[in-house]
Design an enzyme around this catalytic site. Structure first.
Site, PDB file in Angstrom:
ATOM      1  N   THR A 198     -10.048  -4.230   6.472  1.00 11.82           N
ATOM      2  CA  THR A 198     -10.297  -3.298   5.386  1.00 11.82           C
ATOM      3  C   THR A 198     -11.015  -4.065   4.296  1.00 11.82           C
ATOM      4  OG1 THR A 198      -8.184  -2.210   5.889  1.00 11.82           O
ATOM      5  CG2 THR A 198      -9.198  -1.661   3.792  1.00 11.82           C
ATOM      6  N   GLY A 228      -5.702   5.701   8.858  1.00 11.90           N
ATOM      7  CA  GLY A 228      -4.725   4.818   8.240  1.00 11.90           C
ATOM      8  C   GLY A 228      -4.556   5.106   6.758  1.00 11.90           C
ATOM      9  N   GLY A 250      -3.856  -3.716   5.400  1.00  8.78           N
ATOM     10  CA  GLY A 250      -2.716  -4.089   6.225  1.00  8.78           C
ATOM     11  C   GLY A 250      -2.435  -3.079   7.307  1.00  8.78           C
ATOM     12  N   GLY A 252      -1.655  -0.001   8.320  1.00  8.93           N
ATOM     13  CA  GLY A 252      -1.782   1.230   7.559  1.00  8.93           C
ATOM     14  C   GLY A 252      -0.621   2.178   7.654  1.00  8.93           C
TER      15      GLY A 252
END
Length: 331
Positions: A198, A228, A250, A252
């Protein structure tokens, strides 16, 4: 903080969190990532110094992250298990609580611009799939063939994940199997087979306003249609001038369950926590019991920055107006 403004304008960015492979990295690889982060920080920092809004600064920073193949957003996004791309993005303006997001887009070159267009239009907060793409095209945004997002490295990553039969790959999940499947495969400073992909940015501008933006290609080998936390306001992205701007990276599903981005702001607003304490509580106490791995970046209305993570590392950096940009990968 400048003579003309009482606010300490600052930009912070992240490019994902996950397992570091210190033994496999070399100085050149590390330098490439630091250079990319620094270049993006300097560009966004310059905007803020010129009086640009926090919303403009975070949108710009994430656009640059989407264009960089080192990170899992835009060009260089990971593949679904069907060997396609589905991208998500969100932006939020802390001054007005206006927000915009898109999910599951496949042809929008810069998804964060589509999210910004949704915010500016104001009718809805989240658009998905074909409807989001039609909206983006109608707004005059650049559309591309889905192959634009593909890179050979990401395709090889997908094939290793599928061969390992571990399903969608996050941080430690399936890491041993992936390593066994291709022990000779080159890895980046933050092993792309074992990282949360991300990108995001948060900023405080010279006018005292906050904003956050997040963009992602999702998880390698994710199911088609999976969404997510990144485009979900309050989960992966949140901004409120009364507290903070937050962008998460992270696992999600776990970030969704604890409303991670909003939780940081709520702990500050209702519990009186400092930015550092609120961010640490979410990353190190709220997420781990659920198996939540990753991190977040946040800036508060005073210009304080927090960049906690509970993995071995996170691509990250921050730069206050008038100060030297700082970048880091390891803990």
């Amino acid at each position: 903080m400048t003579a003309a403004s009482p606010f300490r304008a600052v930009i912070a960015i992240h490019g994902g969190a996950g397992t570091l492979t210190r033994a496999a990295m070399d100085d050149a690889q590390q330098a490439d990532y630091h250079a990319a982060l620094r270049r993006i920080l300097v560009s966004a920092q310059s905007l803020l110094a010129g009086g640009a809004s926090a919303l403009d600064a975070v949108t710009h920073a994430v656009e640059l992250l989407e264009d960089c193949p080192y990170f899992n957003a835009g060009h260089g996004a990971v593949f679904t298990r069907a060997e396609t791309h589905e991208l998500d993005a969100a932006v939020m303006d802390g001054a007005t609580l206006a927000a915009g997001a898109v999910a599951g887009v496949t042809r929008v070159r810069r998804p964060v611009r589509a999210a910004r267009a949704v915010l500016q239009h104001g009718e809805h907060v989240l658009l998905a799939g074909a409807g989001a793409e039609a909206f983006a095209a109608g707004a005059g945004l650049e559309m591309v063939d889905p192959s634009y997002f593909s890179t050979d490295a990401r395709r090889a990553q997908l094939h290793r994940a599928l061969a390992s039969d571990t399903g969608a790959v996050l941080d430690h999940d399936g890491a041993a199997a992936l390593a066994a499947a291709a022990p000779e495969a080159p890895v980046a400073p933050l092993d792309e087979d074992r990282k949360f992909g991300t990108v995001g940015a948060v900023a405080l501008d010279l006018h005292g306003h906050l904003a956050a933006a997040t963009s992602t290609g999702g998880m390698t080998a994710k199911r088609v249609g999976r969404i997510g936390d990144s485009p979900l306001i309050g989960a992966g992205t949140y901004a409120d001038d009364r507290s903070a701007a937050v962008s998460c990276t992270g696992s999600g599903e776990m970030f969704i369950r604890v409303a991670a981005a909003y939780d940081v702001c709520a702990r500050m607003a209702y519990g009186g926590a400092s930015l550092a304490d609120a961010a640490d509580a979410v990353v190190h106490r709220a997420l781990p019991p659920l198996g939540g791995r990753g991190g977040l970046i946040a800036v508060d209305r005073h210009g304080n920055v927090a960049l906690p993570f509970n993995t071995e590392g996170m691509y990250r950096g921050h730069a206050a107006v008038g100060a030297e940009p700082q970048t880091a990968i390891f803990g």
